[in-house]
Design an enzyme around this catalytic site. Structure first.
Site, PDB file in Angstrom:
ATOM      1  N   SER A   1      -4.611   1.316   4.724  1.00 51.38           N
ATOM      2  CA  SER A   1      -4.513   0.599   3.453  1.00 51.38           C
ATOM      3  C   SER A   1      -5.183  -0.760   3.528  1.00 51.38           C
ATOM      4  O   SER A   1      -5.181  -1.413   4.566  1.00 51.38           O
ATOM      5  CB  SER A   1      -3.045   0.461   3.030  1.00 51.38           C
ATOM      6  OG  SER A   1      -2.348  -0.319   3.961  1.00 51.38           O
TER       7      SER A   1
ATOM      8  N   GLY B   1      -4.697  -3.363   0.990  1.00 49.82           N
ATOM      9  CA  GLY B   1      -4.143  -4.204  -0.070  1.00 49.82           C
ATOM     10  C   GLY B   1      -4.777  -3.897  -1.416  1.00 49.82           C
ATOM     11  O   GLY B   1      -4.880  -2.736  -1.822  1.00 49.82           O
TER      12      GLY B   1
ATOM     13  N   ASP C   1      -7.707  -3.722  -2.238  1.00 56.99           N
ATOM     14  CA  ASP C   1      -8.969  -2.978  -2.176  1.00 56.99           C
ATOM     15  C   ASP C   1      -8.756  -1.481  -2.017  1.00 56.99           C
ATOM     16  O   ASP C   1      -9.717  -0.732  -1.828  1.00 56.99           O
ATOM     17  CB  ASP C   1      -9.846  -3.499  -1.023  1.00 56.99           C
ATOM     18  CG  ASP C   1     -10.325  -4.913  -1.296  1.00 56.99           C
ATOM     19  OD1 ASP C   1     -10.610  -5.218  -2.475  1.00 56.99           O
ATOM     20  OD2 ASP C   1     -10.386  -5.720  -0.353  1.00 56.99           O
ATOM     21  N   GLY C   2      -7.494  -1.024  -2.047  1.00 57.55           N
ATOM     22  CA  GLY C   2      -7.242   0.409  -2.053  1.00 57.55           C
ATOM     23  C   GLY C   2      -6.886   0.992  -0.698  1.00 57.55           C
ATOM     24  O   GLY C   2      -6.456   0.270   0.200  1.00 57.55           O
TER      25      GLY C   2
ATOM     26  N   GLY D   1       3.012  -1.448   1.525  1.00 53.46           N
ATOM     27  CA  GLY D   1       2.592  -0.426   2.489  1.00 53.46           C
ATOM     28  C   GLY D   1       3.706   0.578   2.768  1.00 53.46           C
ATOM     29  O   GLY D   1       3.448   1.783   2.891  1.00 53.46           O
ATOM     30  N   ASP D   2       4.938   0.105   2.872  1.00 55.70           N
ATOM     31  CA  ASP D   2       6.059   1.014   3.147  1.00 55.70           C
ATOM     32  C   ASP D   2       6.265   1.984   1.981  1.00 55.70           C
ATOM     33  O   ASP D   2       6.575   3.157   2.178  1.00 55.70           O
ATOM     34  CB  ASP D   2       7.354   0.220   3.396  1.00 55.70           C
ATOM     35  CG  ASP D   2       7.275  -0.618   4.664  1.00 55.70           C
ATOM     36  OD1 ASP D   2       6.507  -0.245   5.563  1.00 55.70           O
ATOM     37  OD2 ASP D   2       7.973  -1.644   4.741  1.00 55.70           O
TER      38      ASP D   2
HETATM   39  N1  LIG Z   1      -2.908  -6.601  -5.108  1.00 59.65           N
HETATM   40  C1  LIG Z   1      -2.687  -5.272  -5.232  1.00 59.65           C
HETATM   41  N2  LIG Z   1      -3.016  -4.635  -6.384  1.00 59.65           N
HETATM   42  C2  LIG Z   1      -2.792  -3.314  -6.542  1.00 59.65           C
HETATM   43  N3  LIG Z   1      -2.285  -2.522  -5.569  1.00 59.65           N
HETATM   44  C3  LIG Z   1      -1.966  -3.100  -4.398  1.00 59.65           C
HETATM   45  C4  LIG Z   1      -2.137  -4.500  -4.162  1.00 59.65           C
HETATM   46  N4  LIG Z   1      -1.720  -4.781  -2.902  1.00 59.65           N
HETATM   47  C5  LIG Z   1      -1.305  -3.606  -2.379  1.00 59.65           C
HETATM   48  N5  LIG Z   1      -1.461  -2.610  -3.271  1.00 59.65           N
HETATM   49  C6  LIG Z   1      -1.189  -1.179  -3.055  1.00 59.65           C
HETATM   50  O1  LIG Z   1      -0.343  -1.035  -1.913  1.00 59.65           O
HETATM   51  C7  LIG Z   1      -1.050  -0.341  -0.858  1.00 59.65           C
HETATM   52  C8  LIG Z   1      -0.595  -0.883   0.488  1.00 59.65           C
HETATM   53  O2  LIG Z   1      -0.859  -2.276   0.533  1.00 59.65           O
HETATM   54  P1  LIG Z   1      -1.177  -3.080   1.879  1.00 59.65           P
HETATM   55  O3  LIG Z   1      -1.073  -4.509   1.548  1.00 59.65           O
HETATM   56  O4  LIG Z   1      -2.483  -2.614   2.433  1.00 59.65           O
HETATM   57  O5  LIG Z   1      -0.036  -2.564   2.861  1.00 59.65           O
HETATM   58  P2  LIG Z   1       0.945  -3.365   3.875  1.00 59.65           P
HETATM   59  O6  LIG Z   1       2.128  -3.776   3.038  1.00 59.65           O
HETATM   60  O7  LIG Z   1       1.295  -2.311   4.894  1.00 59.65           O
HETATM   61  O8  LIG Z   1       0.163  -4.514   4.444  1.00 59.65           O
HETATM   62  C9  LIG Z   1      -2.523  -0.546  -1.181  1.00 59.65           C
HETATM   63  O9  LIG Z   1      -3.353   0.457  -0.607  1.00 59.65           O
HETATM   64  C10 LIG Z   1      -2.508  -0.479  -2.712  1.00 59.65           C
HETATM   65  O10 LIG Z   1      -2.470   0.863  -3.174  1.00 59.65           O
HETATM   66  O1  LIG Z   2       9.229  -5.645  13.039  1.00 58.69           O
HETATM   67  P1  LIG Z   2       8.442  -6.859  12.636  1.00 58.69           P
HETATM   68  O2  LIG Z   2       6.999  -6.735  12.862  1.00 58.69           O
HETATM   69  O3  LIG Z   2       9.016  -8.134  13.204  1.00 58.69           O
HETATM   70  O4  LIG Z   2       8.554  -6.976  11.067  1.00 58.69           O
HETATM   71  C1  LIG Z   2       9.800  -6.892  10.450  1.00 58.69           C
HETATM   72  C2  LIG Z   2       9.700  -7.335   9.036  1.00 58.69           C
HETATM   73  O5  LIG Z   2       8.762  -6.524   8.353  1.00 58.69           O
HETATM   74  C3  LIG Z   2       9.344  -6.021   7.150  1.00 58.69           C
HETATM   75  O6  LIG Z   2       9.715  -4.672   7.389  1.00 58.69           O
HETATM   76  C4  LIG Z   2       8.366  -6.172   6.004  1.00 58.69           C
HETATM   77  O7  LIG Z   2       7.220  -5.406   6.273  1.00 58.69           O
HETATM   78  P2  LIG Z   2       5.814  -5.772   5.602  1.00 58.69           P
HETATM   79  O8  LIG Z   2       5.391  -7.078   6.195  1.00 58.69           O
HETATM   80  O9  LIG Z   2       4.945  -4.622   6.023  1.00 58.69           O
HETATM   81  O10 LIG Z   2       6.067  -5.828   4.118  1.00 58.69           O
HETATM   82  C5  LIG Z   2      10.577  -6.866   6.908  1.00 58.69           C
HETATM   83  O11 LIG Z   2      11.542  -6.169   6.163  1.00 58.69           O
HETATM   84  C6  LIG Z   2      11.005  -7.220   8.309  1.00 58.69           C
HETATM   85  O12 LIG Z   2      11.702  -8.435   8.388  1.00 58.69           O
END
Ligand SMILES: Nc1ncnc2c1ncn2[C@@H]1O[C@H](COP(=O)(O)OP(=O)(O)O)[C@@H](O)[C@H]1O
Ligand SMILES: O=P(O)(O)OC[C@H]1O[C@](O)(COP(=O)(O)O)[C@@H](O)[C@@H]1O
Length: 303
Positions: free
Chosen positions: A214, A216, A218-219, A245-246
């Site tokens: 993923s 963000g 950008d898809g 992402g979750d």
């Molecule tokens: N700014 C955004 N606009 C639209 N969709 C988003 C945006 N940010 C995240 N998403 C959606 O959530 C998915 C996971 O986001 P990402 O930030 O890559 O994951 P993580 O939380 O694991 O870092 C993206 O592939 C997209 O589909």
């Molecule tokens: O296990 P790590 O890397 O310390 O991260 C734990 C943190 O990540 C989270 O699961 C959030 O995850 P994201 O940053 O992917 O949104 C929180 O709920 C938690 O506090």
């Protein structure tokens, strides 16, 4: 059934302030809240919101562990954690007008006996898929993760740090790295869709059958043994991206659990994450990807 393993859960404390942080002075917060957190726990909450059976497992301890168990009752998520000595960690996020500060604790240890007990717990539930998410607690290492993955007749889905992804020796059915994790695992700076696909393919060669990468806003790219697919995000008003992402990973696993093909699984992931980023925080009681997944565009990329 999709069972989640959170080796190092957390109580997420979010504190809001209407001024920047200053040293050597007492400041006041404007709002504060506690939520149960850790990637696996978040995935269980989203799987439950999608209307499918799940169980959240992992290691918990102390009053903070008790908080997590009680909080998950609110989300109809059954739990079966292994208790360890010490207190489950509290991870603090401080939101100021200009910045976000994150302090994650290391959490209580989980030794070999605790991992053995966890494996017995998983075997009792006989899940079709286990999702292992988040960082590892002290004393637990990559060999323990390989051991958990191979201890039953389940598919294993991973959302762990990039450095850990490349220490593992087992065969994994799914992983969901984001940009930073792709870079940490492969050394590739992920700026374009092609960079993302290249990094995801490199991970696949290391033993991950399907990589949901993923990027963000950008898809996302899905690399399967047969093809590489790309989907841009849906055009929604983004409130915040906590848990994006979750929610994507939960929906993709949910879709595969129902026998959907790769393209529909990717659509479900994109639609669900769009629904989540449109609301405040990661706490939702209902998710409905089928309402918008036909709007998600999917391209096949040349391998
Ligand atoms: N700014 C955004 N606009 C639209 N969709 C988003 C945006 N940010 C995240 N998403 C959606 O959530 C998915 C996971 O986001 P990402 O930030 O890559 O994951 P993580 O939380 O694991 O870092 C993206 O592939 C997209 O589909
Ligand atoms: O296990 P790590 O890397 O310390 O991260 C734990 C943190 O990540 C989270 O699961 C959030 O995850 P994201 O940053 O992917 O949104 C929180 O709920 C938690 O506090």
């Amino acid at each position: 059934m999709i069972l989640t393993v959170t080796p190092n859960p957390a109580v997420d404390q979010t504190i809001e302030m209407d001024e920047e942080v200053q040293a050597d002075t007492v400041q006041r917060s404007t709002d504060a809240q506690f939520n149960s957190g850790g990637n696996g726990i978040n995935v269980s909450q989203f799987v439950s919101a999608l209307g499918t059976e799940t169980v959240a497992t992992g290691f918990i301890g102390g009053f903070t562990g008790y908080f997590i168990e009680q909080d998950l009752v609110e989300y109809d998520v059954p739990t079966d954690f292994v208790e360890v000595d010490g207190e489950t960690r509290i991870n603090t996020t401080l939101l100021t007008p200009e910045s976000e500060y994150h302090i994650n604790q290391s959490g209580p240890s989980a030794d070999r006996d605790a991992v053995d007990e966890l494996i017995e717990t998983l075997q009792d539930h006989d899940p079709s898929v286990i999702n292992i998410g988040g960082s590892l607690p002290p004393e637990m290492d990559a060999a323990d993760v390989d051991r958990i993955a191979s201890a039953g007749d389940w598919d294993t889905a991973l959302d762990v740090h990039g450095e850990l992804m490349i220490e593992l020796d087992g065969e994994y059915e799914y992983c969901k790295p984001n940009r930073e994790e792709l870079t940490a695992a492969t050394g590739i700076e992920v700026e374009t869709i092609d960079d993302c696909a290249e990094a995801a393919r490199q991970l696949q060669e290391r033993g991950y059958e399907r990589v949901i990468a993923s990027m963000g806003g950008d898809g996302a790219v899905l690399v399967t043994p047969e093809e590489t697919l790309y989907a841009p995000p849906l055009d929604v008003d983004v409130v915040d991206t906590i848990g994006a992402g979750d929610s994507m990973f939960a929906a993709v696993l949910w879709a595969y659990e129902q026998g959907w093909d790769d393209e529909r699984a990717l659509r479900a992931g994109v639609a669900t994450s769009a629904q989540l980023v449109s609301v405040k925080g990661p706490s939702v009681h209902e998710l409905d990807p089928e309402a918008t997944m036909d709007e998600v565009r999917v391209w096949s990329m040349r391998a």
